[in-house]
Motif scaffolding. Structure first.
Motif, PDB file in Angstrom:
ATOM      1  N   ALA A 158       4.851  -9.265  -4.578  1.00 12.15           N
ATOM      2  CA  ALA A 158       5.053  -8.956  -6.003  1.00 12.15           C
ATOM      3  C   ALA A 158       4.994  -7.444  -6.252  1.00 12.15           C
ATOM      4  O   ALA A 158       5.895  -6.870  -6.881  1.00 12.15           O
ATOM      5  N   THR A 159       3.954  -6.793  -5.738  1.00  4.15           N
ATOM      6  CA  THR A 159       3.831  -5.347  -5.985  1.00  4.15           C
ATOM      7  C   THR A 159       4.864  -4.552  -5.177  1.00  4.15           C
ATOM      8  O   THR A 159       5.268  -3.465  -5.591  1.00  4.15           O
ATOM      9  N   VAL A 160       5.275  -5.110  -4.034  1.00  3.97           N
ATOM     10  CA  VAL A 160       6.335  -4.438  -3.265  1.00  3.97           C
ATOM     11  C   VAL A 160       7.608  -4.403  -4.111  1.00  3.97           C
ATOM     12  O   VAL A 160       8.205  -3.339  -4.343  1.00  3.97           O
ATOM     13  N   ARG A 194       0.847  -1.215   0.000  1.00  3.77           N
ATOM     14  CA  ARG A 194       0.000   0.000   0.000  1.00  3.77           C
ATOM     15  C   ARG A 194       0.872   1.250   0.000  1.00  3.77           C
ATOM     16  O   ARG A 194       0.683   2.162  -0.801  1.00  3.77           O
ATOM     17  N   ARG A 195       1.875   1.232   0.900  1.00  3.78           N
ATOM     18  CA  ARG A 195       2.724   2.424   1.054  1.00  3.78           C
ATOM     19  C   ARG A 195       3.568   2.689  -0.178  1.00  3.78           C
ATOM     20  O   ARG A 195       3.622   3.791  -0.707  1.00  3.78           O
ATOM     21  N   GLU A 226      -2.881   2.075  -8.368  1.00  5.12           N
ATOM     22  CA  GLU A 226      -3.867   1.193  -9.013  1.00  5.12           C
ATOM     23  C   GLU A 226      -3.482  -0.287  -8.868  1.00  5.12           C
ATOM     24  O   GLU A 226      -4.355  -1.153  -8.744  1.00  5.12           O
ATOM     25  N   LEU A 227      -2.164  -0.555  -8.857  1.00  4.23           N
ATOM     26  CA  LEU A 227      -1.723  -1.948  -8.700  1.00  4.23           C
ATOM     27  C   LEU A 227      -2.156  -2.503  -7.350  1.00  4.23           C
ATOM     28  O   LEU A 227      -2.583  -3.655  -7.234  1.00  4.23           O
ATOM     29  N   TYR A 228      -2.039  -1.651  -6.321  1.00  6.58           N
ATOM     30  CA  TYR A 228      -2.462  -2.077  -4.981  1.00  6.58           C
ATOM     31  C   TYR A 228      -3.985  -2.253  -4.952  1.00  6.58           C
ATOM     32  O   TYR A 228      -4.494  -3.270  -4.462  1.00  6.58           O
ATOM     33  N   ASP A 229      -4.702  -1.291  -5.514  1.00  8.13           N
ATOM     34  CA  ASP A 229      -6.177  -1.372  -5.513  1.00  8.13           C
ATOM     35  C   ASP A 229      -6.642  -2.628  -6.261  1.00  8.13           C
ATOM     36  O   ASP A 229      -7.573  -3.307  -5.844  1.00  8.13           O
ATOM     37  N   MET A 230      -5.969  -2.915  -7.376  1.00 11.91           N
ATOM     38  CA  MET A 230      -6.333  -4.128  -8.128  1.00 11.91           C
ATOM     39  C   MET A 230      -6.087  -5.375  -7.284  1.00 11.91           C
ATOM     40  O   MET A 230      -6.906  -6.297  -7.259  1.00 11.91           O
ATOM     41  N   SER A 265       7.347  -2.232  -7.268  1.00 12.26           N
ATOM     42  CA  SER A 265       7.389  -0.790  -6.984  1.00 12.26           C
ATOM     43  C   SER A 265       8.777  -0.330  -6.549  1.00 12.26           C
ATOM     44  O   SER A 265       9.088   0.854  -6.627  1.00 12.26           O
ATOM     45  N   MET A 266       9.592  -1.281  -6.079  1.00 16.85           N
ATOM     46  CA  MET A 266      10.984  -0.916  -5.736  1.00 16.85           C
ATOM     47  C   MET A 266      11.841  -0.856  -7.000  1.00 16.85           C
ATOM     48  O   MET A 266      13.031  -0.561  -6.929  1.00 16.85           O
ATOM     49  N   GLY A 267      11.255  -1.179  -8.142  1.00 14.35           N
ATOM     50  CA  GLY A 267      11.989  -1.116  -9.413  1.00 14.35           C
ATOM     51  C   GLY A 267      12.748  -2.398  -9.726  1.00 14.35           C
ATOM     52  O   GLY A 267      13.677  -2.405 -10.545  1.00 14.35           O
ATOM     53  N   ILE A 268      12.340  -3.493  -9.087  1.00 14.32           N
ATOM     54  CA  ILE A 268      13.029  -4.774  -9.304  1.00 14.32           C
ATOM     55  C   ILE A 268      12.377  -5.500 -10.479  1.00 14.32           C
ATOM     56  O   ILE A 268      11.131  -5.569 -10.570  1.00 14.32           O
ATOM     57  N   GLU A 269      13.215  -6.031 -11.361  1.00 13.05           N
ATOM     58  CA  GLU A 269      12.682  -6.760 -12.525  1.00 13.05           C
ATOM     59  C   GLU A 269      11.918  -8.002 -12.043  1.00 13.05           C
ATOM     60  O   GLU A 269      12.340  -8.669 -11.099  1.00 13.05           O
ATOM     61  N   HIS A 270      10.839  -8.327 -12.748  1.00 16.60           N
ATOM     62  CA  HIS A 270       9.925  -9.364 -12.252  1.00 16.60           C
ATOM     63  C   HIS A 270      10.571 -10.744 -12.137  1.00 16.60           C
ATOM     64  O   HIS A 270      10.233 -11.522 -11.251  1.00 16.60           O
TER      65      HIS A 270
END
Ligand SMILES: CC(=O)SCCNC(=O)CCNC(=O)[C@H](O)C(C)(C)COP(=O)(O)OP(=O)(O)OC[C@H]1O[C@@H](n2cnc3c(N)ncnc32)[C@H](O)[C@@H]1OP(=O)(O)O
Ligand SMILES: O=C([O-])CC(=O)C(=O)O
Length: 373
Positions: free
Chosen positions: A313-315, A276-277, A286-290, A318-323
């Motif tokens: 995954a979203t954390v 969330r943060r 939007e990624l968090y809301d989804m 959002s830190m800019g780490i490749e998936h």
């Protein structure tokens, strides 16, 4: 013979002092995961998992120094990484291979006594962060970086990955993520490690086998798949139809469900809040809301709750780490748990060799190939 228990569900296969799950409570050597996540540094948690007690100040300083001095990699590993990059090898495949390759550069890889085991565990834990960060940099055509003496394990990993010293907030978030992923009783990769070393093979074999098990999408590989799903969904308005289609097709939804936790994974709340943060701070709310909407639908329609892989995954995104680095990052943390279980297995070993009920054909006779239809 007794009944077959599919997936060994509920089977007690070993005793352990490393970690325990009772209901929704996860503890490492008797310390609640909440207490450790709020207060500890990852280095303290590694020590705890390996020694069943927290280090005192001097022990912690010594352990941090040992980790630091063992982080550097043999340059021949970088040459390998160039090959992996050229062949577009998945980083988790690269990590599995390079964990095995590390043994080539450890002249004490075959030593077998208590002291050697702890020293080897320290070398592996130290180097796994460098392996993942260096692989990521080499495939971007960048120079691998050496760790900085003044940084923690968590901060050094982010520094070696991004080339910038992380902010306190980034370091704190990553330290928490490392603690939350460190151990989890007899999960599939840890069991793999224990089975492997129960033959009294070496520690590098144990962590290599475990990395292979973690890679699968039903286990640690789920975090990468969560991000793939979010990318496919694209935006909030598509969530409902996408998830409904998956449910109708009886497809697995990654990041949900758990073999042990039926009432929810106690680690997920931290990752949810971090998600969330950090999505908010990086303009990706939007990624968090989804994610929250997906979780609502799955709880309502299937009674399924998010596991540790869902919000991580979203954390990481959002830190800019490749998936495709998400699962290797899971491994950077989980290697501490694998090593704890390997140490424990060596300490009180009996080869792990269960039975299988044969359900194939019986009484067949060999027919020469020329007479076979
Ligand atoms: C770090 C980790 O390893 S955490 C787990 C990461 N893995 C994932 O997120 C992958 C998705 N989840 C799953 O595949 C499973 O929930 C597992 C592998 C984690 C656990 O598997 P099991 O213990 O065998 O699942 P379980 O027996 O509880 O499943 C019960 C029912 O829920 C369904 N179910 C379980 N998880 C999911 C899911 N994520 N999506 C859809 N349905 C699911 C099963 O298909 C099963 O349905 P059925 O009774 O109609 O056959
Ligand atoms: O325990 C499991 O089966 C999977 C899991 O959550 C983990 O390994 O962290």
């Amino acid at each position: 013979m007794a009944d077959v228990i599919r997936g060994l569900e509920g089977v007690l296969a070993t005793e352990t002092k490393v970690s325990s799950i009772v209901g929704q409570q996860l503890t490492y050597a008797g310390y609640d995961i909440d207490d450790l996540t709020e207060n500890a540094k990852f280095e303290e948690v590694i020590f705890l998992l390996w020694h069943f007690r927290l280090p005192n100040e001097q022990e912690l300083e010594e352990f941090k120094a040992q980790l630091l001095e063992n982080m550097e990699l043999n340059p021949r590993i970088y040459e390998h990484f160039e090959d992996y990059a050229a062949d577009h090898v998945h980083p988790m495949t690269g990590l599995r291979t390079s964990l095995s390759y590390l043994a080539h550069f450890d002249p004490r890889a075959e030593e077998f006594n208590d002291e050697a085991h702890f020293n080897k565990a320290t070398r592996i834990q130290a180097k796994v962060a460098s392996l993942v960060a260096a692989f990521a940099r080499v495939r971007q055509g960048k120079e691998p970086l050496k760790p900085k003496a003044e940084l923690s394990y968590a901060a050094n990993f982010l520094y070696m990955l991004f080339g910038e010293v992380p902010t306190d907030v980034q370091e704190e978030a990553f330290n928490k993520a490392l603690i939350l992923h460190a151990d989890h009783e007899l999960n599939a990769s840890t069991f793999t490690a224990r089975v492997c070393v129960s033959t009294l093979t070496d520690m590098y074999s144990g962590v290599t086998a475990a990395a292979g098990a973690l890679k699968g999408p039903l286990h640690g590989g789920a975090n990468e798949q969560v991000m793939k799903m979010l990318s496919e969904i694209g935006s909030m308005e598509n969530v409902e139809s996408y998830i409904q289609k998956k449910i109708d097709n009886k497809e697995k939804i990654m990041g949900f469900g758990h073999r042990v936790y039926k009432e929810g994974d106690p680690r997920a709340k931290y990752l949810k809040e971090m998600s969330r943060r950090i999505t908010d701070e990086t303009g990706q709310k939007e990624l968090y809301d989804m994610s929250v909407r997906i979780a609502e639908i799955l709880e309502e329609k299937k009674g399924l709750l998010p596991n540790v892989d869902f919000y991580s995954a979203t954390v990481y995104h959002s830190m800019g780490i490749e998936h495709d680095l998400f699962t290797p990052i899971f491994a950077v943390s989980r290697v501490s748990g694998w090593l704890a279980h390997i140490l424990e297995q060596y300490e009180n070993n009996r080869i792990i060799r269960p039975r299988a009920e044969y359900v194939g054909e019986v009484g067949r006779k060999y027919v020469p190939v020329s007479e076979r239809k």
